[in-house]
Design an enzyme around this catalytic site. Structure first.
Site, mmCIF file in Angstrom:
data_model
loop_
_atom_site.group_PDB
_atom_site.id
_atom_site.type_symbol
_atom_site.label_atom_id
_atom_site.label_comp_id
_atom_site.label_asym_id
_atom_site.label_seq_id
_atom_site.Cartn_x
_atom_site.Cartn_y
_atom_site.Cartn_z
ATOM 1 N N HIS A 195 0.922 -1.121 -0.092
ATOM 2 C CA HIS A 195 0.038 -0.023 0.223
ATOM 3 C C HIS A 195 0.819 1.251 0.016
ATOM 4 O O HIS A 195 0.746 2.117 -0.769
ATOM 5 C CB HIS A 195 -0.958 0.087 1.205
ATOM 6 C CG HIS A 195 -1.426 1.267 1.655
ATOM 7 N ND1 HIS A 195 -2.573 1.716 0.863
ATOM 8 C CD2 HIS A 195 -1.330 2.304 2.547
ATOM 9 C CE1 HIS A 195 -2.925 3.034 1.353
ATOM 10 N NE2 HIS A 195 -2.207 3.264 2.534
ATOM 11 N N ASP A 240 7.331 22.810 -25.013
ATOM 12 C CA ASP A 240 7.377 21.371 -24.402
ATOM 13 C C ASP A 240 8.601 21.351 -23.342
ATOM 14 O O ASP A 240 9.283 22.473 -23.049
ATOM 15 C CB ASP A 240 7.593 20.437 -25.473
ATOM 16 C CG ASP A 240 6.922 19.253 -25.182
ATOM 17 O OD1 ASP A 240 7.013 18.621 -23.795
ATOM 18 O OD2 ASP A 240 6.607 18.536 -25.979
ATOM 19 N N TRP A 291 7.549 -0.653 3.974
ATOM 20 C CA TRP A 291 7.849 0.127 2.961
ATOM 21 C C TRP A 291 9.306 0.683 2.977
ATOM 22 O O TRP A 291 10.162 0.850 2.030
ATOM 23 C CB TRP A 291 7.074 1.107 2.307
ATOM 24 C CG TRP A 291 7.155 2.434 3.221
ATOM 25 C CD1 TRP A 291 6.571 2.621 4.277
ATOM 26 C CD2 TRP A 291 7.758 3.696 2.670
ATOM 27 N NE1 TRP A 291 7.009 4.028 4.675
ATOM 28 C CE2 TRP A 291 7.835 4.544 3.774
ATOM 29 C CE3 TRP A 291 8.551 4.156 1.596
ATOM 30 C CZ2 TRP A 291 8.253 5.938 3.887
ATOM 31 C CZ3 TRP A 291 9.217 5.139 1.183
ATOM 32 C CH2 TRP A 291 9.113 6.134 2.525
ATOM 33 N N SER A 305 12.859 6.743 -13.093
ATOM 34 C CA SER A 305 11.834 7.492 -13.553
ATOM 35 C C SER A 305 11.611 8.979 -12.981
ATOM 36 O O SER A 305 11.394 9.844 -13.804
ATOM 37 C CB SER A 305 10.406 6.566 -13.463
ATOM 38 O OG SER A 305 9.405 7.619 -13.779
ATOM 39 N N SER A 306 11.700 9.014 -11.633
ATOM 40 C CA SER A 306 11.459 10.360 -11.046
ATOM 41 C C SER A 306 12.860 11.056 -11.255
ATOM 42 O O SER A 306 12.548 12.151 -11.544
ATOM 43 C CB SER A 306 11.238 10.197 -9.519
ATOM 44 O OG SER A 306 11.086 8.780 -9.097
ATOM 45 N N HIS A 363 13.456 11.677 4.290
ATOM 46 C CA HIS A 363 12.841 12.921 4.870
ATOM 47 C C HIS A 363 12.769 13.983 3.678
ATOM 48 O O HIS A 363 11.789 14.552 3.472
ATOM 49 C CB HIS A 363 13.355 13.545 6.006
ATOM 50 C CG HIS A 363 12.398 14.457 6.652
ATOM 51 N ND1 HIS A 363 11.248 13.897 7.563
ATOM 52 C CD2 HIS A 363 12.213 15.763 6.510
ATOM 53 C CE1 HIS A 363 10.347 14.774 7.671
ATOM 54 N NE2 HIS A 363 11.074 15.982 7.208
ATOM 55 N N GLU A 366 12.094 13.089 0.703
ATOM 56 C CA GLU A 366 11.091 12.407 -0.003
ATOM 57 C C GLU A 366 9.727 13.057 0.454
ATOM 58 O O GLU A 366 8.997 13.247 -0.237
ATOM 59 C CB GLU A 366 11.081 10.861 0.160
ATOM 60 C CG GLU A 366 9.981 10.138 -0.019
ATOM 61 C CD GLU A 366 9.688 10.073 -1.948
ATOM 62 O OE1 GLU A 366 10.650 10.746 -2.519
ATOM 63 O OE2 GLU A 366 8.801 9.719 -2.426
ATOM 64 N N TYR A 402 8.953 15.826 1.499
ATOM 65 C CA TYR A 402 8.720 17.341 0.970
ATOM 66 C C TYR A 402 8.723 16.837 -0.365
ATOM 67 O O TYR A 402 7.912 17.907 -1.038
ATOM 68 C CB TYR A 402 9.875 18.206 1.422
ATOM 69 C CG TYR A 402 9.681 18.178 2.938
ATOM 70 C CD1 TYR A 402 8.674 19.139 3.359
ATOM 71 C CD2 TYR A 402 10.583 17.801 3.897
ATOM 72 C CE1 TYR A 402 8.560 19.236 4.795
ATOM 73 C CE2 TYR A 402 10.612 17.913 5.373
ATOM 74 C CZ TYR A 402 9.663 18.651 5.876
ATOM 75 O OH TYR A 402 9.340 18.805 7.174
ATOM 76 N N SER A 435 -1.263 27.720 -3.462
ATOM 77 C CA SER A 435 -0.826 29.155 -3.516
ATOM 78 C C SER A 435 -1.346 29.790 -5.077
ATOM 79 O O SER A 435 -1.324 30.684 -5.107
ATOM 80 C CB SER A 435 0.671 29.113 -3.614
ATOM 81 O OG SER A 435 1.032 28.889 -2.406
ATOM 82 N N HIS A 438 14.937 12.075 13.104
ATOM 83 C CA HIS A 438 13.934 12.213 13.802
ATOM 84 C C HIS A 438 12.865 10.950 13.588
ATOM 85 O O HIS A 438 11.931 10.711 14.350
ATOM 86 C CB HIS A 438 13.027 13.338 13.795
ATOM 87 C CG HIS A 438 12.446 13.909 12.528
ATOM 88 N ND1 HIS A 438 12.372 14.846 11.990
ATOM 89 C CD2 HIS A 438 11.915 13.144 11.509
ATOM 90 C CE1 HIS A 438 11.589 14.948 10.939
ATOM 91 N NE2 HIS A 438 11.410 13.695 10.680
ATOM 92 N N HIS A 439 13.045 10.254 12.423
ATOM 93 C CA HIS A 439 12.269 8.749 12.149
ATOM 94 C C HIS A 439 12.935 7.833 13.183
ATOM 95 O O HIS A 439 12.323 6.836 13.124
ATOM 96 C CB HIS A 439 12.274 8.631 10.605
ATOM 97 C CG HIS A 439 11.793 9.569 9.891
ATOM 98 N ND1 HIS A 439 10.585 9.600 9.493
ATOM 99 C CD2 HIS A 439 12.447 10.811 9.311
ATOM 100 C CE1 HIS A 439 10.278 10.601 8.640
ATOM 101 N NE2 HIS A 439 11.477 11.398 8.456
ATOM 102 N N THR A 484 6.918 26.865 7.526
ATOM 103 C CA THR A 484 5.592 26.102 7.239
ATOM 104 C C THR A 484 4.605 27.140 7.849
ATOM 105 O O THR A 484 3.465 27.376 7.257
ATOM 106 C CB THR A 484 5.634 24.797 7.902
ATOM 107 O OG1 THR A 484 6.625 23.966 7.704
ATOM 108 C CG2 THR A 484 4.165 24.147 7.426
ATOM 109 N N LYS A 502 3.838 30.021 5.635
ATOM 110 C CA LYS A 502 3.102 29.626 4.355
ATOM 111 C C LYS A 502 1.713 29.694 4.734
ATOM 112 O O LYS A 502 0.890 30.419 4.009
ATOM 113 C CB LYS A 502 3.357 28.279 3.883
ATOM 114 C CG LYS A 502 4.839 28.174 3.406
ATOM 115 C CD LYS A 502 5.305 27.284 2.618
ATOM 116 C CE LYS A 502 4.482 26.925 1.229
ATOM 117 N NZ LYS A 502 5.216 28.115 0.425
ATOM 118 N N ARG A 559 1.267 -0.015 15.017
ATOM 119 C CA ARG A 559 0.956 0.086 13.567
ATOM 120 C C ARG A 559 1.480 -1.270 13.032
ATOM 121 O O ARG A 559 2.288 -1.853 13.822
ATOM 122 C CB ARG A 559 1.545 1.278 12.786
ATOM 123 C CG ARG A 559 3.204 1.344 13.086
ATOM 124 C CD ARG A 559 3.670 2.527 12.513
ATOM 125 N NE ARG A 559 3.666 2.707 11.062
ATOM 126 C CZ ARG A 559 4.543 3.036 10.271
ATOM 127 N NH1 ARG A 559 5.821 3.837 10.823
ATOM 128 N NH2 ARG A 559 4.476 3.141 8.781
#
Lengths: 553, 184
Positions: free
Chosen positions: A81, A110, A146, A173-174, A257, A259, A261, A272, A306-307, A332, A335, A454
């Protein structure tokens, strides 16, 4: 290369040139609009598959005890998932929106590397065929989460090499997508489109592209080390050979991390764009928005641990990562303040894109606050690996990133297809989504605080009420998305007698170059660079003029 | 494609290659950090030089021993004393007992770890069964020595140190030995 340029010139002058007919149009296309469409359909398909997996998880958790699936398959579902939603859903959706909108927003014909663009898209179906194919293999799909932590992930059976190579392909790809977007933005802006006049969606995507280019190769390196640990007798993470499994977590989260963002920054750009349109005011604090996004991107590189507060770190390390993480709340907050200030005394209307954008501001902020709670090291020892974490990252990803994608599609679908979506069904879709997503994830905060772990298919009976609500919400949210896809397909194919014939500027308050081309946008736009009028940059920029027009009181 | 776009594409590709390398460069960087500050409780896998130091008799530290066998194996493996009390600077010898309960030869490697991690770099061992791989014949038992000292620079607030050993089977080596087994 010279030959290619020549061919491109020829085709630019061919007035009758249009897309090829049939399936080969989509396989061979190098057109940014076609590829954008392909990316978006691919992302929707993956959201559907990943959504089905989440329903398996939620059905199993409806009641304590084991009812539908065995624990091994449950773990495969949580693992798949996440991989499907992150790498197959959200990231391709952002690349799809960038494909469609970035060239039209900066006034070029293009993307810079059209063939690479085609290649970057067409790797994805193969990557996900490999990944999803493991579900039908002996031993099943990857089930170690994951995050692929060793030593657990090294116990994956036949699915293991498929997992690793699928991650490699998604990474390729990315990276191609990111390089393409960044090169386009840096080199192909229309004359007069200086960096600080770019729409914020372009800005946020430029920064996202830098993040992708910097961290996707690190993930590729980390999974390559896993591969050699399993098959080629290296000991990067194997303790018996002198390696350290905790090192994987450091390398993984150094990617992981930034990732998160990557998944959210383009959402900031979309919100915005949409809020000024429907508040009919210039965006408040354009420059501070750009600097805020850039600071968030910078900070994302120095907060990874922090993870993993609970792996055991020196006290100084835990303090550093705690404070650095809390620092992210400052840009943040800037924003969120700017979005609210943009709406202040605006003439607001509440069309579907605006509703999703407003829900984003409110619900993403809830996810931000629970993130702040998780940043506090001592309490993280309690929250770690509980449903509180699940609630947190789903709040920032679903009513965060996914709502922004939905808002963007509602906002631009009239431009893409020339047909207006059904506002009534758009509003029904919004309210069902907004209500059900909160029913799904809000109770998980409480379950997590009370200690529910979890990635476990069973739980203690005191959590049953929260889980019943959560499951009801998940099924409701999933079903509500069919309203969305029918509404959008009706625009694409003209169902229910929907007619083309919208004005260029579909929304009266919209600014930007994409609203100066016809609706639907022609197959080729801006073959000749446009002249940029002040009107098109005021939405992005609180210029002196714009400030005068909207002076407070 | 114009020169500018080609140039920036090239730069980005260089960054991608560089960051792929950086991922691997994190490995020696991490190990250097572990050596320098004892991050993650890692201790040296070679013998320390036994320099005579002043024994600090004013402090007594409890050293506890924890033993684990990786992968749910049934080998017997334990410290012969669960814990000892030592003064910083004092050299101390303890013994660990292990028996191979599986009906085949195997080779094991013990990996040590120290908690709290700030004690890791103060744990000096002049002899340890973990410095070498340990071959065990089927059913063989061993009493294995560890000679260690906590150096007096051990932070003042540490009064208990846990030394843990995890036994791993060194599979590749065991595989090479395997064909001989059926003949016995």
């Amino acid at each position: 290369m010279a030959h290619h340029d020549h061919a491109h010139d020829d085709h630019a002058h061919d007035e009758h040139h249009g897309p090829e007919k049939g399936i080969m149009r989509w396989i061979k296309t190098t057109n940014h609009k076609d590829l954008g469409t392909l990316y978006l359909f691919f992302a929707f398909t993956m959201f559907f598959i990943g959504g089905l997996m989440s329903l398996v998880i939620r059905a199993e958790l409806f009641h304590p005890g084991l009812q539908f699936v065995d624990p091994e398959f449950f773990n495969q579902m949580t693992t798949m998932h996440a991989l499907v939603m992150i790498f197959g859903g959200v990231m391709p959706a952002w690349v799809g929106l960038a494909n469609w909108m970035v060239p039209m927003m900066i006034g070029c014909s293009d993307l810079a590397l059209p063939r690479i663009n085609n290649w970057g898209f067409w790797i994805l179906p193969f990557a996900f065929a490999m990944l999803l194919g493991t579900l039908f293999m002996e031993g099943g799909a990857p089930a170690g989460g994951w995050t692929m932590y060793p030593p657990l992930v090294l116990q994956t059976g036949n699915a293991f090499p498929f997992l690793i190579f699928a991650v490699h392909l998604m990474g390729v790809s990315s990276i191609t997508g990111a390089i393409n977007v960044a090169v386009t933005i840096l080199n192909m802006r229309a004359p007069g489109m200086s960096l600080l006049k770019m729409p914020l969606f372009v800005w946020t995507w430029l920064i996202t592209a830098y993040l992708l280019i910097a961290v996707m190769p690190v993930l590729a390196g980390a999974v390559t080390m896993l591969l050699t640990d399993k098959y080629f007798l290296t000991s990067f993470f194997t303790a018996s050979g002198g390696g350290d499994p905790v090192m994987f977590q450091h390398i993984f989260w150094f990617f992981g991390h930034p990732e998160v963002y990557i998944l959210i920054l383009p959402a900031f750009g979309i919100v915005s764009t949409i809020i000024p349109t429907f508040a009919r005011k210039a965006l408040f604090g354009y420059d501070s928005m750009v600097y805020a996004v850039a600071s968030i991107a910078f900070l994302s590189f120095i907060v990874w641990a922090h993870h993993m507060f609970t792996v055991g770190m020196p006290l100084a390390g835990e303090l550093f990562f705690m404070f650095a993480t809390m620092l992210i709340a400052v840009p943040t907050g800037v924003k969120v303040f700017n979005w609210v200030a943009t709406m202040w005394k605006g003439s607001m209307t509440f069309e579907s894109p605006m509703l999703f954008a407003l829900a984003f501001v409110f619900l993403f902020t809830i996810g931000g606050f629970s993130g702040l709670m998780l940043a506090i090291t001592p309490v993280d020892f309690q929250y770690h690996d509980t449903y509180f974490v699940v609630a947190h990252f789903h709040y920032v990803l679903v009513p965060g990133a996914v709502f922004a994608i939905l808002a963007g599609v509602y906002y631009w679908i009239p431009k893409w297809t020339g047909r207006m979506y059904s506002e009534k069904w758009g509003k029904i879709h919004f309210w069902l989504s907004a209500i059900f997503i909160n029913i799904t994830f809000f109770p998980q905060h409480f379950a997590g605080l009370a200690g529910m772990q979890r990635r476990v298919p069973d739980y203690a009976v005191q959590f049953v009420d929260w889980n019943v609500w959560s499951t009801i919400g998940a099924f409701g949210f999933f079903l509500a998305q069919f309203i969305f896809i029918f509404n959008m397909l009706a625009c694409c194919y003209g169902w229910f007698g929907r007619k083309q014939g919208l004005p260029d500027r579909v929304w009266e308050g919209a600014h930007g170059l994409e609203w100066t081309v016809p609706s639907p946008a022609p197959y080729h736009t801006f073959e000749v660079p446009p002249v940029i009028s002040d009107n098109e940059v005021t939405a992005a920029h609180d210029s002196v003029d714009a400030l005068d027009k909207h002076k407070l009181s | 494609m114009d020169i500018g776009a080609r140039r920036s594409t090239f730069k980005f590709v260089l960054v991608v290659v560089g960051m792929f390398g950086f991922g691997f460069a994190l490995v020696p960087m991490y190990n250097a950090l572990c050596d320098a500050i004892g991050l993650n409780g890692k201790v040296k896998m070679q013998a320390s030089v036994a320099e005579p130091v002043q024994v600090d008799t004013s402090r007594t530290v409890t050293v506890q021993f924890v033993t684990t066998v990786n992968g749910g194996r049934t080998w017997e493996f334990r410290a012969e004393e669960a814990s000892v009390k030592v003064h910083p600077g004092e050299m101390r010898a303890v013994k660990f007992y292990a028996r191979n309960t599986e009906g085949r030869d195997l080779i094991a490697q013990a990996v040590p770890n120290v908690a709290p991690m700030q004690a890791a770099k103060h744990m000096r061992k002049t002899d340890c069964f973990c410095f070498n791989q340990q071959p065990f014949a089927a059913g063989e038992e061993k009493h294995m020595p560890v000679v260690f000292m906590l150096d007096p620079a051990l932070p003042k607030d540490v009064d208990t140190v846990t030394l843990s050993y995890t036994f791993f089977e060194v599979e590749q080596v065991a595989h090479q030995g395997a064909p001989a087994q059926p003949k016995i």
